[in-house]
Structure formats: C-alpha cells, structure tokens
Design an enzyme around this catalytic site. Structure first.
Site, PDB file in Angstrom:
ATOM      1  N   ARG A 184     -32.303 -64.025  38.830  1.00  0.00           N
ATOM      2  CA  ARG A 184     -31.216 -64.625  38.049  1.00  0.00           C
ATOM      3  C   ARG A 184     -29.944 -63.811  38.273  1.00  0.00           C
ATOM      4  O   ARG A 184     -29.955 -62.580  38.210  1.00  0.00           O
ATOM      5  CB  ARG A 184     -31.589 -64.653  36.574  1.00  0.00           C
ATOM      6  CG  ARG A 184     -30.609 -65.411  35.691  1.00  0.00           C
ATOM      7  CD  ARG A 184     -31.072 -65.376  34.247  1.00  0.00           C
ATOM      8  NE  ARG A 184     -32.329 -66.094  34.070  1.00  0.00           N
ATOM      9  CZ  ARG A 184     -33.191 -65.842  33.089  1.00  0.00           C
ATOM     10  NH1 ARG A 184     -32.946 -64.871  32.231  1.00  0.00           N
ATOM     11  NH2 ARG A 184     -34.305 -66.541  32.989  1.00  0.00           N
ATOM     12  N   ARG A 238     -27.240 -59.973  27.965  1.00  0.00           N
ATOM     13  CA  ARG A 238     -27.420 -60.799  29.161  1.00  0.00           C
ATOM     14  C   ARG A 238     -26.118 -61.499  29.529  1.00  0.00           C
ATOM     15  O   ARG A 238     -25.053 -61.162  29.006  1.00  0.00           O
ATOM     16  CB  ARG A 238     -28.558 -61.785  28.933  1.00  0.00           C
ATOM     17  CG  ARG A 238     -29.894 -61.081  28.662  1.00  0.00           C
ATOM     18  CD  ARG A 238     -31.068 -62.029  28.721  1.00  0.00           C
ATOM     19  NE  ARG A 238     -32.340 -61.344  28.525  1.00  0.00           N
ATOM     20  CZ  ARG A 238     -33.527 -61.940  28.613  1.00  0.00           C
ATOM     21  NH1 ARG A 238     -33.596 -63.245  28.883  1.00  0.00           N
ATOM     22  NH2 ARG A 238     -34.639 -61.267  28.431  1.00  0.00           N
ATOM     23  N   LYS A 257     -33.864 -58.936  23.816  1.00  0.00           N
ATOM     24  CA  LYS A 257     -32.693 -59.459  24.516  1.00  0.00           C
ATOM     25  C   LYS A 257     -31.550 -59.735  23.542  1.00  0.00           C
ATOM     26  O   LYS A 257     -31.753 -59.943  22.340  1.00  0.00           O
ATOM     27  CB  LYS A 257     -33.067 -60.730  25.272  1.00  0.00           C
ATOM     28  CG  LYS A 257     -33.628 -61.849  24.406  1.00  0.00           C
ATOM     29  CD  LYS A 257     -34.178 -62.967  25.273  1.00  0.00           C
ATOM     30  CE  LYS A 257     -34.901 -64.012  24.432  1.00  0.00           C
ATOM     31  NZ  LYS A 257     -35.559 -65.031  25.264  1.00  0.00           N
ATOM     32  N   LYS A 281     -27.853 -62.047  23.366  1.00  0.00           N
ATOM     33  CA  LYS A 281     -27.101 -63.098  24.040  1.00  0.00           C
ATOM     34  C   LYS A 281     -25.759 -63.324  23.334  1.00  0.00           C
ATOM     35  O   LYS A 281     -25.693 -63.361  22.110  1.00  0.00           O
ATOM     36  CB  LYS A 281     -27.899 -64.403  24.064  1.00  0.00           C
ATOM     37  CG  LYS A 281     -29.180 -64.318  24.881  1.00  0.00           C
ATOM     38  CD  LYS A 281     -29.927 -65.647  24.914  1.00  0.00           C
ATOM     39  CE  LYS A 281     -31.162 -65.559  25.799  1.00  0.00           C
ATOM     40  NZ  LYS A 281     -31.879 -66.858  25.872  1.00  0.00           N
ATOM     41  N   CYS A 284     -35.907 -76.823  30.399  1.00  0.00           N
ATOM     42  CA  CYS A 284     -36.140 -75.546  31.084  1.00  0.00           C
ATOM     43  C   CYS A 284     -37.026 -75.789  32.303  1.00  0.00           C
ATOM     44  O   CYS A 284     -37.493 -76.900  32.549  1.00  0.00           O
ATOM     45  CB  CYS A 284     -36.799 -74.554  30.130  1.00  0.00           C
ATOM     46  SG  CYS A 284     -38.506 -74.988  29.705  1.00  0.00           S
ATOM     47  N   CYS A 314     -42.944 -70.765  35.635  1.00  0.00           N
ATOM     48  CA  CYS A 314     -42.820 -69.958  34.420  1.00  0.00           C
ATOM     49  C   CYS A 314     -44.195 -69.569  33.897  1.00  0.00           C
ATOM     50  O   CYS A 314     -45.034 -70.431  33.633  1.00  0.00           O
ATOM     51  CB  CYS A 314     -42.040 -70.708  33.354  1.00  0.00           C
ATOM     52  SG  CYS A 314     -41.883 -69.769  31.809  1.00  0.00           S
ATOM     53  N   CYS A 348     -42.456 -74.153  26.428  1.00  0.00           N
ATOM     54  CA  CYS A 348     -43.043 -73.218  25.483  1.00  0.00           C
ATOM     55  C   CYS A 348     -42.072 -73.050  24.322  1.00  0.00           C
ATOM     56  O   CYS A 348     -40.937 -73.545  24.390  1.00  0.00           O
ATOM     57  CB  CYS A 348     -43.338 -71.876  26.158  1.00  0.00           C
ATOM     58  SG  CYS A 348     -41.880 -70.838  26.383  1.00  0.00           S
ATOM     59  N   CYS A 394     -35.625 -71.746  25.817  1.00  0.00           N
ATOM     60  CA  CYS A 394     -34.583 -71.508  26.822  1.00  0.00           C
ATOM     61  C   CYS A 394     -33.564 -72.646  26.887  1.00  0.00           C
ATOM     62  O   CYS A 394     -32.400 -72.412  27.197  1.00  0.00           O
ATOM     63  CB  CYS A 394     -35.213 -71.299  28.186  1.00  0.00           C
ATOM     64  SG  CYS A 394     -36.163 -69.767  28.309  1.00  0.00           S
TER      65      CYS A 394
END
Length: 1451
Positions: A950, A1019, A1084, A1086, A1304, A1310, A1349, A1353
């Site tokens: 990414r 991120r 994470k 964001k 996603c 994934c 899931c 995302c």
C-alpha cells in the site's frame, strides 16, 4: 416424481460408466439433480461423464443425439432416452439395436429400467429404453439400493436361456425433441401369451387356426427378454410384458398403440394393445393379440414428424398378418396418436367409423388433437452460452470489421445447422482462400491488360502490395470497386468485380465449442493443422478443474497444444481469460499475425450457463496455479529469426522453474570455477548430516530420561484467527511445566495413519464460517469423516479430549444453532466412532461468556490434567508470558526485526510471523491466495504466499509520471491490476517475496513511499476531492501533506531494508522515535479532512477528523472531530463502531500540532492489553470525552476555539465534468470498487495509461475508490475526451445505487475475509438495481457498502445499507446509516443470504418509492418507516438491533 428421476436412479446404481448427454444450452440436464441426490446416499460411485449434445449429434432427418450407430449393437449398454411427446426421432434407433423398450409412466419406467439393465448385463447387448419424462404427478414404488444391487449383480439367474454371464452395464442418457403429453397407461392382467417355443399360445378367447414360425434370431432375443423379465418379476413383484391387451375379449376392432396412450374406455367390440417391447416383436405374439373375430386393425403411433411412407409398428403388424391364411387376414389402418389425455369415448368411435369407411388403408388416420411443442427451436441457430461470449467479444474488439467467424451461428439461417461444425467451416475457409487467390490473379491480369487509367492502375498496384493489411486492403478495395463499377465493363473487370468481396484482408477464425460447434473426433482440427491454411482456431475447454478426474479423458483439450506443436509449423497458445487478460490479447494478436494455422486453447470452466463468473474465476485460478492449465505461447516463426519460439506465461510455474534453475546454476558455476570444491561439497554435506544425526540422538536420549514417568502428549490444533493456536501453545507450555513431553502441530499435519500410533492427544479447534473446520484442519476432518462413514475402527489405542472454541450467538437463528462449536463436536463424535477413548469430556469455549472462551477452558483443563495423572504436580515456575504485538514492536529495533534475513530466505515464499507484524509498518501485508489454498494443501505444497503493498500518498494526488509507474509496477511485480483504496491511495496485490524490494524501490523512484501506510501509526491522511474549488483544494491537500509528514515515523529501518541505505557508523548512532517511542501506538490511527458540503471522506468514521471552515473563499481553519472508528468483532459486544465527536476549532497552522497531541494522548492512554479495544474510540469512551479533550488541550497549552457551523449533504462522489476556478477541467470517472484493470469492454488500465502519457495535470483518487482526471488545460480537453471515449471511460450511465456502492477486497487475498465482497457486490447490485428500476429509482443514490469481515475497511457502518461477511455467502445486514455519513447504521438481520437479501429489499424499496418525503434519503426513511431504530452513539449500537416491532428478527 418424474420418470427421469426414477430412471436416473436406476442408471446410477446399475452402471460402471454413466454418460449424461446434455441438452442444448441454456437448458440443463434433467438427470443431473437425480445423480447428485443418489450419490449422497449411495455407496456406488460410477464414473459420470457429461457429454454435450453436439458431441454425439447425428444429422439424420432429426436432431436426436445418439452415439456412433455402428457401435451400439454390441456393447453391454443401456441407452435411456427421455421423450417429451414424439417417437419420431427415437424410432430411428430401432433398426440397429437388438432391444427397444418403451415406458409411458413412472412405474413402468422404473421397472423397465431395471429390466433393461439386467438384460444388457446378462446378454452383453445394447438396449434402448425410451420413456416419456414429464409425468409430474406420477408415483412409482422403487426398490431399495440393496435390492437393486442384489438383483443386478446376482450370480445365478432364475432362467438363463443362453448361458451368458452378467456383464458390465453403461448407461447413456439422451434427449429427443418434442413436447409432453400427460396420461398413463392402463394395464390389466389379461394374459397375452408367454410361450417360449415361437408359436402362438394365445389364450385370448380364440385359438389361431395356424402355427406361425418366428425368425430364430429374433426368437432367441425374445426368449432372453422373457428370462430377464421373469428375473425382474421376482424382484419387483410386478409382471413385465411385451404388450398389454385390454378391452373386449371378442373384439371386431383391435387398436394397437405405440406411445403415451390412456385408453381406459370400455367399448364393446374393441380391444386395445399397448406395446412396450418394439424390438424384438415376434409375429406370433402380434397375431396372438388379433383374434379371428377381429375384422379391422388400427395401428396408432405417436410420431408427429415421420417423413417415411410406412410407420414402424404398422409394418410389423402388416408383416405378421401376411403369415396368416389370406382368408384370415384383416384390414390394417395406420394412424397418428395425438394428445391422449384429451381423447374421449366418442373420439374412438369416430376413429373406428372413419376406418371402416376409408377407401385406402394406407392413408393416415389421427386420434386426438395434435401435440404442440412447448420447446421450439429458434431459427437463429444454436444458442451460444453467455460465458463463451467473453472470448468472442475480445475477438470482435480486436479485429472489428476484419473478424470473420467461419462457423458463426449466424450462418445457420442460410446454410443449415452443419455450418457451425468445424469441418464444414474449414471447407468454407479453403474455398474463400482459393477465391482470394483468384482475385489476386485477376487483379494482376487487369494490371497487365493496359486497359485501365493510371489512377486505377495505381490503386490496384497499391492493393497488391497491401493485400494482407487489414485496414489498407479494405479502404483500397472500396475505391477500386467504385472505380471499376464506373468504367465500361470488360472480361477482366467483370472477373474482378465478381470477386470483390475478397478485397479486404480478414482474420478468419473457427471456434470449437462443446455447446454449439463440437469437433467430432477432432477431425476439423487435424485437417486444419495439416492443411497449412492461414486460419485461426479457438478451442474452448469448459471442463472445471474440480471435475477433471471424472471427465471423459478422450475429450481433454489441453493436450491438443502438444499435438499441434509437434506438427512444427503451427502457432499454439494456451490462454485463460480469468487468469491473464493481457496474455489472451497478446496470443490472439500473434495468432492472427502468424502466416499459417494457429490454434488457441482457451480455458473457460463452467458447468451450466447459470454458473457465476466468480466460480469460473476460482476454477481458473486452481487450474492455472496447479499447472493443469499452463499459460504459454509457441510461435515457430521466431526460430527463423534466432529467437526462442516458446514463451511460458504461467507465473507460478515460471517462478518454481526459475528457483530450481537458479539453485542448479549456482552449484554448477561454483563447481565449474573451482572443481576441487565438488568433492568438498559432497563430503561436507555428509559431515553435516552426521552432526545433525548426533544432535538429534542426544536430544532424543535427554527427552527419554526426562519423561520416563509421564505419557507423551500430542496437541493438535486448528485455527484461523490464531486464538486456538494460542490456547494450544499455552496448553503445551503448561504440560511441559508438569514434566510431560509434548508435540505441538496443526490438525492437517497429522495423518490418520500417524494418529493410530498416538496415545494421548489433545485437540483444540475453533469454528470457521457456518460450522466449518478452520483452514488448517479441513483435510484432517475430511479424512476423519470418510473413515467414520466407512465404519472403520482405526484408533483403538487413542486416548483423547477435545476443547472447542466458538460463539453461541454468531448464528442467532434457532435453525442455525447447530453451527455453534460444530467442528469440535463433530471431531469428538468421530474420534469416538473410530474407536478412540475420551479421557475428558468435550470442553466448549463460548465467546459470549463473561470471560469469553476462558470460562469453558478453565473447567476443561483440570479434567485433562487429571486424565494424564499430572493434576497433583505443583507448578512453581512462572508461565511464559504470551508474545504480543507490543513485545514484537519493542524488540524490533525500530521496525527492523529480521525482515532482511526473511527476504533472503528462498526456501519459502513467506516471512516469519513476527516480521509479518512489522512489515505492516512498511506498508506491506503478507497474504496468500485463498481460492487455491485447499488445493495446494492437498498437493502438499505451502500456500501461494504473496504480499500486498500500500502506497502512502497524502490527499490522494499523483502526477501522470507517478501513475505510469504504478501501472508498470502492477504489471512487472504484481497481479497485473491495482486498486484505488478507501484510504485514497494505491494498493498492489500478488507481489511475491523476491519482487518486494524492486517494487518498493520503483515506488520511491517517483517520490512516493509505503512507510506508515499500515501498522500502529498514523496512516495515509485523506481529504475531499473538490474539483470546482482549485485554490481551496490546493490548501487542503497541502495541509494533508504537512500533517502526514509531521506524523510519519522517523526510523531509518525503511530506507535500510528497502532502499539499501546503510546505517551511519554501524551501531554508533541509534534510531529515535520522537513521537512514537519504541512501542509506537496501541493500534492504527486514521485522519481525514472534509470540505463541506461534501463528506466523501466520511470524516466521522476516522480517529481524527478536520472539517474545513471556509470564510469568503479562504480556508479559515477546521472543526476537529475525534473518536471515530469502524472495526468490530462479530459476537463481541465489547467492540462497536463509533462516529467522531466535534471538540472545537483550530487554525490551519495549529492543525498538525493538534493532530500530534491527539495522537500522543491516545499513545499514552490506549489499551495495549487487548488490541480489540485499543482504538481511540474505546479510549475516549473509557476516559470520557471531556477528560480526553482536557488532556489534549493540556498538551497543547491552550484551549480549542468553539466549533463553527457547517453543512454536509452527501458522501458520494460528484461524477462527470466540472470546471475549476482557474478555468481548468476535471472529470470524475466511475471505477467499480476501485479495481483498475482491463476487461472486455472496460479497458480502464490501458485507457488511463494512454491518458497519463499525454496528460499535463494530475490524478486525484477519492475515498469512494474512484478517480478524477484533474487540471486539464482547455487546449488539451479534446484530446483527453477522445481517449476517455475510445476506452469507454466516460460512461456514467450506471444506476444511482451502483454509483454509490463500495466494497473492500476480501477474497481471495485478504486473510481476514469471511465472505466475498469486491467480487460479489457488483453481482448483488445487478439484482437489487432491477428492483430499484422497477420502482422508478434508477437514478436515486442509495449508499450500499459491503465488506468481507467486520473490520470495516469500506466504512460499512455509516452506509444506508450494508452487508458484512460472516461466512461464505452469508452476511450481517445493516440499515439506517446517514446519507452523508453523520449517523451509524444498525444491525437489521444477523444472518442473511442472497435470496433473503432480495426478499427483504424488494418490498422495502417499493415502499420507499411510494412513501418517501421530498428529498428524504433511504437511511432516514427506514428509521421513519419503523424498520430500524436510529443509532445515537457507538455504545448504543447493539440496542434495539434486529428491527423494530413488526419488522423485528424472529428468534
């Protein structure tokens, strides 16, 4: 129960080989479902082969599919043929088979199927059993499987006339055309003669005055039939007769019927004879049914399309009557039997009356109305399955007007059905090539005639030079024809004009397809290869990889390439459109260019036309990855140029081959350069082996001494998410602390043979999907289930216990309750069934318990220690602390770990698990292809590991140069495609380990990087795409860049590992992270920047958000939001989504410092014990919003200003053209789910590459996964528009639903995915948008999102409709999100499949269309209409879930 189902069952049980002749598409085999049902309960496993109708079609006077006729008479074979309502086609077989039996109802079909099987097996003869298939209300009494097998395979028959032993039976199911007539045969117990001596023993009231001698061959066949019928009678307790006589015992009229007749009327003086055995039909038996009292015989046959003068049964009866004395002969009338269900008593009387007055016995009578066919064959030619159009579309796209498919179905209307056969097409091609050669000769003669003007002479000369150029030859040809038609005609001119159709150079293709152009015996292919003609052959192989072992090996097509290459002068390619689109294009272009025959083998694995494209993709990947379908090209013309003619395009095979060659070359070069090393290499290898053996022996001895008193323990686990693995490791550590020798392994690493040698085994398994074993336990579970089904007792010495882990609320519906801990429960049961002894009761860990699975585990473990006899041992040493992400980060030396060493390890395609956690900080995730994971495991090889990369690209803006580099990286290092993500950046999939460093270096080469694109850091910072406000966008974008650069990690590990930069002065200087420290963040982080009125970034879904406040066109500052986040864990109410809270206002200059202090407050207060509760949203809810805000302001040293007013009205992209304040133009294009790729009709990757080559502006990526071609100068506008139109990228005629959708990646890459997402959402939208269109909502935007899931995302928790994967094909359904991302949705249904989704949405969307207020969006309406309650905060997300009142989910 239909006749087809009962016959299919008997055929399945009776056969060794079973051939199912498929009807023309789109129809499907009516036998396939019965085969499937029977296979589930039967221990029989015949070899089932499916054969297209075209593969066995014989063009006689009909379209009846049959096998090679010459071969039918001898093998032990039963040909079951399903009829609709017409015997015309099937009766053609009667002349070449010894037995022909007809059934008219289900019971008769069942009994005659048994009889036919017995007859074929005992006599080793071919038997045709024709039956009417459509008896929906018919009921048959069927024999059990045991009775059927005992009957068919018994050693001694009751009567064995000719002494033949039982043979092997094969069945072929064919279909004849026609329509169905209802009705049943009425049978009585009248005796119709059962003699065995060839003479009439009639007991029908009158004895025959003469004895009739039958043909001895026919008599022998008939006696064999009677013997088999008696054996069948013994089994079924029902008589089987050649024909049944009922009605008057002293008739004056006898009516024979062959077909589906139901004459139950009792008419004085009339008897009815229903014929079941047509061959052999003995004259003596016929005459026994025609008494002396009869003066008239009527023969009715259900043949609607009989073209010959005499009908079969009519001829048999007339021939039999010829053997009577002339005085005893009767008049015989021929007739057509229509729909017997509509025949009345009076209809029969009228027929008899008409027969009595008929002057010509040969004229056809008719009884019953004509049967109209319900299944008519269209005159447009054979049906081409929709999946096969994918290849023909590419041909059309590549060659356009040059394309000529020489066996196109379009030719059927003018040239007949044979025109689609490859053999016919080859002859047609030869004729066309000869005619073009004649045209060339005629043009040259005209050039030499001197009768034409200079202009025409020049045109003709140029055409001769360019005759093989597709474009020039066509344009020149048009001019030549126009000029020739305008001049006075001569012989030479006339000759050229008669051949004018051949002026253009065309690309000639013959397509081989099982569905509509089967090449019988590959004769067309053989002739084409041998001919040397310049013709291209595209051969489609549709056999799915998963069925490769059950298919007819004579019909395999992927071996055709070897045959063609051996010929030496043929271009050959093997392609698969669902594997490599680019390779397909290259192969077709090379084939067209090659001067000579070309053969392109195209893989397209599908069973039926309804097969989803997703299944075809998965089958293709399996075949290509396993090497079953290699991708390659062979061009013999390259040899003359000194080039290699063979090109291997399969990456998997190529990589394996390269690894082998590299290893071999290394050793070879080493030995070659220093020959003395050769012996040293061998000797040192021997010493190494000896040393290893010594160490192993010493270790074994020490283990023996330390474990003399305790039994060895094997711990086997199956785990997808890692929890079961952690439990297994902890159990192993605790066992070792008690002095128990342990072995720890996955379930799939243990074979049943090895398990037989084990004494004590502990099994730990979690639950996947709908009660399925985890991925690394599925092979073991299959083997265990198979052994248990066979009733074997393999594990008499095994002592075991099972601990199962699951979630009792994961499948909340009562009917789904059995999925809870199903793998563990099944494992426990199967082990006991195989003879194992359970030493401790099954333990069940439930995520819904207060302590999760620990509650059940704490009760199970003591029982297990007691069973091992070590429960009394006191453990004094401390239990090792589990290694967590926090340990890995702290020990990583600022994100270095052993990544460099892992990259150098060529023994595996993976890296160490700990390094896999660290590479996330570098923008890299380790993955594997889950579509082929099971197949690779079955082959004994490791998963197909690859990596996702990414890019970090703040604000989502890139230059054309950077775009071209991304495009190149996808081709050279990735899967050939790349994805625009919901974080406004690029993502590459399928990058193998040795390509990681080159790919990242290429990214950095254009001033981009991947550092901090993932991991427990800040991120990629995203911002709104606002094309109309150029100045404001520039300011906001620069703000994103400054925040991103301010918060980026300072470690030099990234540059050392990926860019080969060395540390200064060795270890003299240490890395230092001024913001993150050695532990980095708990999870994470964001950040998003939104510019009202567009909330395209879903600012409230981010940990930190900035809402731009604009005063008089200038950026005044930002409202600050904190605490948003999407991730959830299924079934854990400790986790939930949350939208951010606004805490104040800051200036642009303060922004990056505010971001720093919010992040540092989370760093120091976030939960580092439980990663599932580590995000900022949980920290805020735990501390309290005011407390958290106060801590941020304390670190800032000042208070934030009060928030200012703003307005959002949407979160979707503004598609189409717009003009900025600076006069530059922007185009927002729709790229479904952000996947940049080439596919037929949507060559976005190629098109965007062409734009990037000429574009002088920028590209802007959106967080909805779409793209803006930005900053187009007015002078470049027409050029960009032209390219957009050429590649159809300017098409925005999609539904509002599709334009507002997002998904996603999910499967296949994934590792967290539980269900499909990107590959499935477009399919679901196809169906939902039809509902929208039906209700006038085509252009209305409804925000629909899907993830594989619950991690979120694609930001599903703020969508109006959302689907979150739980298991393959099963989703959580959520409703009520805010149209502009201001409100969370709520769970409406906890488990839905596609049919349930459509059933829910259809009435709901209809109501919305009728009841909505002006401007009311779908999410708002679902709340007002009472479907779902509004979600007011994240912590209340679970409250009132499942729907409101009458719409509530039933539990």
């Amino acid at each position: 129960m239909t006749c087809s189902s009962v016959v299919a069952r008997i055929a399945y049980l009776a056969s060794e080989t079973l051939v199912d002749s498929l009807p023309p598409l789109p129809a499907t085999s009516e036998f396939a479902s019965s085969f499937s049902v029977t296979s589930q309960s039967s221990r029989r496993r015949p070899n089932v082969i499916t054969v297209p109708t075209a593969a066995i079609q014989l063009q006689l006077s009909s379209e009846l599919p049959v096998l090679h006729l010459a071969e039918l008479a001898s093998p032990p074979l039963v040909l079951h043929i399903a009829l609709l309502n017409d015997l015309s086609d099937v009766l053609l077989l009667r002349a070449i088979v010894p037995y022909f039996i007809l059934s008219t109802n289900s019971q008769q079909a069942h009994d005659n199927a048994l009889l036919a099987s017995k007859l074929a097996r005992s006599q080793k003869k071919a038997v045709v059993h024709a039956f009417f298939s459509r008896n929906e209300t018919d009921v048959a009494t069927e024999l059990s499987e045991e009775s059927v097998l005992a009957f068919l395979f018994e050693e001694n028959d009751v009567i064995n006339v000719n002494g033949h032993s039982n043979g092997v039976n094969g069945h072929s199911n064919g279909h004849s055309n026609g329509t169905n007539g209802n009705g049943e045969n009425g049978h009585t117990n009248e005796i119709n003669g059962n003699g065995a001596n060839g003479h009439s023993n009639g007991t029908n009231g009158l004895d025959s005055p003469e004895a009739i001698v039958d043909d001895q061959v026919a008599l022998q066949l008939f006696q064999n039939y009677e013997a088999a019928a008696l054996n069948t009678l013994k089994a079924i307790r029902r008589p089987l007769r050649p024909f049944v006589v009922h009605g008057s015992s002293n008739p004056t009229t006898v009516i024979f019927s062959l077909g589906k007749a139901s004459f139950e009327a009792d008419i004085e003086g009339v008897s009815f004879v229903d014929v079941s055995l047509l061959t052999p039909l003995l004259p003596s038996r016929i005459l026994s049914a025609i008494p002396q009292t009869a003066t008239s015989v009527i023969v009715l046959e259900q043949i609607q399309n009989w073209s010959l003068k005499w009908t079969p049964l009519y001829l048999e009866i007339v021939s039999a009557l010829q053997q009577r004395n002339p005085d005893a002969r009767r008049i015989v009338h021929s007739g057509i039997l229509g729909d017997s269900s509509q025949i009345s008593h009076s209809d029969i009387l009228r027929l008899i009356e008409k027969a009595s007055t008929s002057t010509s016995p040969s004229s056809r009578l008719r009884l019953g109305p004509p049967i109209l066919s319900k299944e008519t064959v269209t005159s447009g030619g054979p049906h081409i399955p929709k999946h096969e159009l994918s290849y023909t579309k590419i041909l059309s796209h590549l060659f356009r007007e040059r394309l000529e498919v020489s066996n196109s179905p379009d030719l059927v209307s003018t040239q007949g059905l044979l025109s689609t056969s490859p053999e016919f097409a080859l002859g047609r091609v030869r004729g066309q090539i000869d005619e073009r050669a004649n045209l060339v000769a005629a043009v040259q003669d005209l050039l030499q005639s001197g009768l034409i003007d200079p202009d025409l002479h020049s045109l003709l000369s140029n055409w001769v030079l360019a005759k093989d150029d597709g474009i020039k030859s066509r344009s020149l040809g048009k001019e030549i024809v126009k000029k020739l038609e305008s001049i006075s005609s001569s012989v030479d001119v006339h000759r050229v004009l008669t051949l004018k159709a051949h002026f253009p150079s065309v690309s000639r293709w013959i397509i081989g397809s099982d569905a509509w152009s089967y090449d019988l015996g590959s004769s067309g292919l053989h002739h084409a290869i041998a001919s040397g003609l310049n013709v291209n052959i595209l051969i489609l192989d549709t056999l799915p990889y998963s069925q490769r072992n059950s298919a007819d090996p004579t019909r395999r097509k992927h071996d055709v390439g070897l045959y063609a290459m051996n010929h030496g002068d043929v271009y050959v390619a093997s392609v698969a459109i669902y594997s490599s689109y680019a390779q397909v294009l290259q192969s077709l272009l090379e084939a067209d260019k090659f001067d000579g025959p070309s053969v392109v083998l195209a893989y397209l694995p599908y069973e039926t036309e309804d097969a989803p494209a997703l299944n075809i993709l998965k089958e293709t990947k399996l075949a290509v990855d396993a090497g079953y379908w290699p991708l390659y090209r062979w061009d013999p013309s390259k040899e003359s140029k000194g080039a290699e003619p063979f090109s291997l395009d399969s990456d998997t095979i190529k990589n394996d081959l390269q690894t082998f060659l590299d290893r071999q070359n290394h050793l070879s070069q080493l030995v070659r350069s220093k020959p003395q090393l050769a012996s040293e290499l061998v000797s040192s290898l021997g010493e190494t082996v000896k040393e290893i053996r010594k160490k192993k022996a010493l270790q074994s001895y020490n283990d023996l001494l330390s474990n003399l008193d305790a039994p060895p323990l094997t711990i086997l686990y199956a785990s997808d998410g890692g929890n079961a693995e952690k439990v297994a490791k902890r159990l192993s550590n605790r066992a070792q602390a008690r002095g128990v020798s342990t072995t720890l392994a996955t379930l799939d690493s243990m074979s049943l043979d090895s398990l037989q040698q084990e004494d004590f085994v502990a099994f730990i398994t979690s639950t996947a999907g709908q009660g399925e074993p985890p991925q690394n336990g599925r092979q073991f579970s299959k083997a265990l289930n198979a052994a248990a089904a066979r009733g074997e007792s393999l594990l008499p010495k095994l002592r075991y216990s099972v601990f199962a882990m699951g979630d009792s609320h994961y499948w909340p519906r009562p009917e789904d309750a059995h999925y809870y801990n199903k793998p563990g429960k099944d494992l426990d049961t199967r082990l006991e069934k195989l003879g194992g002894s359970r030493v401790a009761a099954l333990g069940l860990g439930d995520d819904q318990d207060a302590d999760g699975y620990q509650t059940g585990y704490n009760a199970w473990e003591p029982q297990f220690w007691k069973a091992l006899g070590v429960d009394s041992i006191e453990v004094t040493e401390a239990e090792p602390e589990p290694i967590t992400n926090e340990h890995i980060k702290a020990a990583s030396n600022y994100l270095r770990g052993t990544i460099l060493e892992g990259l150098d390890d060529t023994s595996t395609g993976a890296i160490a698990p700990s390094d896999g956690q660290l590479t996330k900080f570098h923008g890299i995730y380790q993955q594997d292809d889950r579509d082929i994971r099971d197949e690779r495991m079955a082959q004994g090889v490791e998963p197909a590991f690859s990596f996702m990369i990414r890019v970090r690209m703040p604000g989502g803006v890139c230059t054309p140069k950077q775009w071209l580099q991304m495009d190149q990286i996808a081709d050279e290092h990735g899967s050939g495609t790349f994805k625009i993500t919901t974080r406004q950046t690029f993502q590459f999939h399928g990058v193998i380990k040795r390509h990681l460093k080159p790919a990242i270096q290429d990214i950095n080469r254009v001033l981009l990087d991947t550092l901090a694109a993932c991991g427990d850091v800040n991120r990629n910072v995203v911002c709104s795409s606002i094309p109309t406000k150029s100045k404001l966008h520039a300011q906001v974008h620069q703000f994103c860049v400054s925040v991103s650069e301010h918060l980026v990690p300072r470690t030099t590990a990234y540059h050392e590992i990926w860019l080969d930069k060395k540390m200064v002065a060795g270890d003299a200087l240490k890395d230092f992270e001024p913001l993150y420290g050695e532990f980095y963040l708990p999870r994470k982080f964001k950040i998003a920047v939104a510019v009202p009125p567009t909330n395209d970034v879903d600012v409230f879904a981010n940990d930190l958000g900035f809402i731009a406040i604009v005063d008089n066109g200038e950026l005044a500052g930002f409202n600050v939001t904190i605490g948003g986040g999407m991730g959830v864990t299924h079934g854990s109410k400790k986790t939930y989504p949350r939208t951010g809270d606004i805490i104040g206002f800051c200036t642009p200059e303060q922004g990056k410092i505010v971001a720093e202090k919010v992040m540092l407050t989370q760093r120091d207060n976030g939960n580092r014990e439980d990663r599932k509760n580590a995000r900022l949203k949980y920290t805020i809810d735990r501390m309290g919003l005011d407390v958290f805000k106060a801590e941020v302001e304390k670190r800032l040293g000042y208070q934030l200003q009060p928030a200012r007013s703003y307005t959002f009205d949407r979160n979707i992209d503004d598609y189409g053209w717009s003009t900025g304040e600076d006069g530059r133009h922007h185009f927002t294009m729709f790229i479904e789910n952000g996947r940049v790729q080439d596919e037929a009709g949507k060559e976005f990757k190629s098109g965007l590459r062409e734009i990037a080559k000429v574009h002088k502006g920028a590209f802007r990526l959106t967080t909805n996964q779409h793209l803006l071609v930005s900053d187009i100068a007015p002078e470049n506008l027409s050029q960009i528009k032209s390219i957009l139109a050429k590649f159809k990228m300017d098409n925005l005629s999609y539904s509002g639903l599709r334009l507002a959708s997002s998904a996603c990646v999910a499967f296949p890459t994934c590792g967290l995915a539980m269900a499909e997402s990107e590959r499935y959402l477009p399919i679901l939208i196809d169906k939902v948008e039809k509902i929208c269109e039906e209700n006038g909502l085509r252009n209305d935007a409804i925000v629909m999102r899907m993830t594989g899931c619950p991690n979120g995302c694609a930001r599903p928790y703020v969508a109006e409709i959302a689907f979150i994967g739980k298991a393959p094909g099963t989703y959580l359904m959520l409703l009520g999100g805010g149209y502009y991302g201001q409100r969370l949705n709520k769970i409406y249904r906890e488990t839905v499949t596609e049919p349930e989704i459509l059933d829910i949405l259809k009435p709901m969307i209809k109501r919305y269309a009728l009841e909505r207020n002006e401007g009311e969006h779908f999410g708002d309406w679902t709340i007002r209409a009472g479907y779902i309650a509004a979600t007011t905060s994240g912590k209340e997300w679970y409250d009132r879930m499942g729907g409101e009142e009458q719409f509530a989910q039933q539990s």
